[in-house]
Design a protein around this motif. Structure first.
Motif, PDB file in Angstrom:
ATOM      1  N   LEU A  19     -10.465   4.411 -11.535  1.00 40.45           N
ATOM      2  CA  LEU A  19      -9.247   5.203 -11.637  1.00 40.45           C
ATOM      3  C   LEU A  19      -9.392   6.530 -10.892  1.00 40.45           C
ATOM      4  N   PHE A  20     -10.536   7.183 -11.046  1.00 41.72           N
ATOM      5  CA  PHE A  20     -10.771   8.448 -10.345  1.00 41.72           C
ATOM      6  C   PHE A  20     -10.856   8.250  -8.836  1.00 41.72           C
ATOM      7  N   VAL A  21     -11.478   7.157  -8.411  1.00 40.51           N
ATOM      8  CA  VAL A  21     -11.559   6.873  -6.967  1.00 40.51           C
ATOM      9  C   VAL A  21     -10.163   6.623  -6.410  1.00 40.51           C
ATOM     10  N   TRP A  22      -9.336   5.865  -7.128  1.00 44.38           N
ATOM     11  CA  TRP A  22      -7.973   5.595  -6.682  1.00 44.38           C
ATOM     12  C   TRP A  22      -7.192   6.903  -6.528  1.00 44.38           C
ATOM     13  N   GLU A  23      -7.310   7.777  -7.532  1.00 52.42           N
ATOM     14  CA  GLU A  23      -6.600   9.056  -7.488  1.00 52.42           C
ATOM     15  C   GLU A  23      -7.112   9.921  -6.334  1.00 52.42           C
ATOM     16  N   ALA A  24      -8.423   9.925  -6.115  1.00 46.83           N
ATOM     17  CA  ALA A  24      -9.000  10.727  -5.029  1.00 46.83           C
ATOM     18  C   ALA A  24      -8.539  10.227  -3.668  1.00 46.83           C
ATOM     19  N   ILE A  25      -8.490   8.923  -3.486  1.00 49.85           N
ATOM     20  CA  ILE A  25      -8.013   8.373  -2.212  1.00 49.85           C
ATOM     21  C   ILE A  25      -6.546   8.722  -2.017  1.00 49.85           C
ATOM     22  N   GLY A  26      -5.759   8.604  -3.068  1.00 51.00           N
ATOM     23  CA  GLY A  26      -4.339   8.938  -2.964  1.00 51.00           C
ATOM     24  C   GLY A  26      -4.104  10.402  -2.645  1.00 51.00           C
ATOM     25  N   LEU A  27      -4.932  11.292  -3.204  1.00 48.18           N
ATOM     26  CA  LEU A  27      -4.783  12.717  -2.928  1.00 48.18           C
ATOM     27  C   LEU A  27      -5.332  13.093  -1.562  1.00 48.18           C
ATOM     28  N   ALA A  28      -6.391  12.424  -1.128  1.00 52.71           N
ATOM     29  CA  ALA A  28      -6.974  12.723   0.176  1.00 52.71           C
ATOM     30  C   ALA A  28      -6.073  12.246   1.312  1.00 52.71           C
ATOM     31  N   ARG A  29      -5.357  11.171   1.089  1.00 47.85           N
ATOM     32  CA  ARG A  29      -4.457  10.621   2.114  1.00 47.85           C
ATOM     33  C   ARG A  29      -3.014  10.896   1.710  1.00 47.85           C
ATOM     34  N   ALA A  30      -2.691  12.170   1.551  1.00 41.59           N
ATOM     35  CA  ALA A  30      -1.376  12.564   1.039  1.00 41.59           C
ATOM     36  C   ALA A  30      -0.243  12.134   1.963  1.00 41.59           C
ATOM     37  N   GLY A  31      -0.452  12.149   3.274  1.00 39.59           N
ATOM     38  CA  GLY A  31       0.609  11.770   4.203  1.00 39.59           C
ATOM     39  C   GLY A  31       0.762  10.265   4.350  1.00 39.59           C
ATOM     40  N   ASP A  32      -0.217   9.524   3.875  1.00 42.72           N
ATOM     41  CA  ASP A  32      -0.193   8.066   3.974  1.00 42.72           C
ATOM     42  C   ASP A  32       0.674   7.484   2.862  1.00 42.72           C
ATOM     43  N   SER A  33       0.860   6.195   2.875  1.00 40.52           N
ATOM     44  CA  SER A  33       1.688   5.553   1.849  1.00 40.52           C
ATOM     45  C   SER A  33       0.864   5.092   0.650  1.00 40.52           C
ATOM     46  N   PHE A  34      -0.398   5.497   0.547  1.00 41.97           N
ATOM     47  CA  PHE A  34      -1.236   5.118  -0.597  1.00 41.97           C
ATOM     48  C   PHE A  34      -0.837   5.965  -1.801  1.00 41.97           C
ATOM     49  N   PRO A  35      -0.339   5.350  -2.891  1.00 42.05           N
ATOM     50  CA  PRO A  35       0.170   6.140  -4.026  1.00 42.05           C
ATOM     51  C   PRO A  35      -0.941   6.659  -4.920  1.00 42.05           C
ATOM     52  N   THR A  36      -0.698   7.798  -5.539  1.00 45.75           N
ATOM     53  CA  THR A  36      -1.598   8.280  -6.581  1.00 45.75           C
ATOM     54  C   THR A  36      -1.247   7.563  -7.878  1.00 45.75           C
ATOM     55  N   PHE A  37      -2.072   7.762  -8.889  1.00 45.15           N
ATOM     56  CA  PHE A  37      -1.835   7.120 -10.178  1.00 45.15           C
ATOM     57  C   PHE A  37      -0.534   7.607 -10.804  1.00 45.15           C
ATOM     58  N   SER A  38      -0.269   8.908 -10.686  1.00 46.93           N
ATOM     59  CA  SER A  38       0.962   9.442 -11.271  1.00 46.93           C
ATOM     60  C   SER A  38       2.195   8.920 -10.541  1.00 46.93           C
ATOM     61  N   GLN A  39       2.112   8.708  -9.248  1.00 47.22           N
ATOM     62  CA  GLN A  39       3.245   8.141  -8.511  1.00 47.22           C
ATOM     63  C   GLN A  39       3.498   6.696  -8.928  1.00 47.22           C
ATOM     64  N   ALA A  40       2.422   5.950  -9.168  1.00 46.60           N
ATOM     65  CA  ALA A  40       2.579   4.567  -9.631  1.00 46.60           C
ATOM     66  C   ALA A  40       3.207   4.528 -11.019  1.00 46.60           C
ATOM     67  N   LEU A  41       2.774   5.441 -11.910  1.00 45.64           N
ATOM     68  CA  LEU A  41       3.374   5.494 -13.245  1.00 45.64           C
ATOM     69  C   LEU A  41       4.828   5.947 -13.185  1.00 45.64           C
ATOM     70  N   ASP A  42       5.143   6.886 -12.289  1.00 41.58           N
ATOM     71  CA  ASP A  42       6.538   7.309 -12.130  1.00 41.58           C
ATOM     72  C   ASP A  42       7.419   6.150 -11.687  1.00 41.58           C
ATOM     73  N   ALA A  43       6.892   5.318 -10.784  1.00 40.04           N
ATOM     74  CA  ALA A  43       7.653   4.152 -10.327  1.00 40.04           C
ATOM     75  C   ALA A  43       7.887   3.174 -11.474  1.00 40.04           C
ATOM     76  N   LEU A  44       6.897   3.020 -12.351  1.00 38.40           N
ATOM     77  CA  LEU A  44       7.067   2.134 -13.507  1.00 38.40           C
ATOM     78  C   LEU A  44       8.040   2.719 -14.533  1.00 38.40           C
ATOM     79  N   MET A  45       7.949   4.028 -14.743  1.00 38.26           N
ATOM     80  CA  MET A  45       8.778   4.654 -15.770  1.00 38.26           C
ATOM     81  C   MET A  45      10.211   4.907 -15.315  1.00 38.26           C
ATOM     82  N   ARG A  46      10.497   4.587 -14.106  1.00 37.74           N
ATOM     83  CA  ARG A  46      11.872   4.720 -13.614  1.00 37.74           C
ATOM     84  C   ARG A  46      12.808   3.759 -14.349  1.00 37.74           C
ATOM     85  N   TYR A  47      12.246   2.645 -14.822  1.00 37.41           N
ATOM     86  CA  TYR A  47      13.041   1.620 -15.493  1.00 37.41           C
ATOM     87  C   TYR A  47      12.689   1.575 -16.978  1.00 37.41           C
ATOM     88  N   GLN A  48      13.664   1.260 -17.802  1.00 36.91           N
ATOM     89  CA  GLN A  48      13.439   1.232 -19.246  1.00 36.91           C
ATOM     90  C   GLN A  48      12.424   0.157 -19.634  1.00 36.91           C
TER      91      GLN A  48
END
Length: 79
Positions: A19-48
């Motif tokens: 989980l930490f590695v995923w978050e670090a990669i997502g933060l290091a590649r901010a301009g890329d399309s690799f999502p962070t953990f919080s972005q993935a959770l936001d995408a899930l929580m968009r729907y009931q």
């Protein structure tokens, strides 16, 4: 059941490490399309339905981490 479940600790450490590695990669590649953990959770929580699934997963995790195998403190000695 062993007194020190080393394998269980190792699995939890590997999951948290991934989980930490995923978050670090997502933060290091901010301009890329690799999502962070919080972005993935936001995408899930968009729907009931996603909110309900995450809530059920949270309850399941809490049950297995804290309640299962718990013994009431005021009960007498178990024989």
């Amino acid at each position: 059941m062993p007194e020190h479940p080393f394998l269980g600790y190792l699995v939890w450490a590997a999951l948290l490490g991934a989980l930490f590695v995923w978050e670090a990669i997502g933060l290091a590649r901010a301009g890329d399309s690799f999502p962070t953990f919080s972005q993935a959770l936001d995408a899930l929580m968009r729907y009931q339905l996603g909110r309900w699934v995450l809530f059920a997963a949270w309850l399941w995790l809490g049950w297995h981490a804290f309640v299962r195998g718990w013994h009431f403190l005021l009960r007498g000695p178990v024989e």
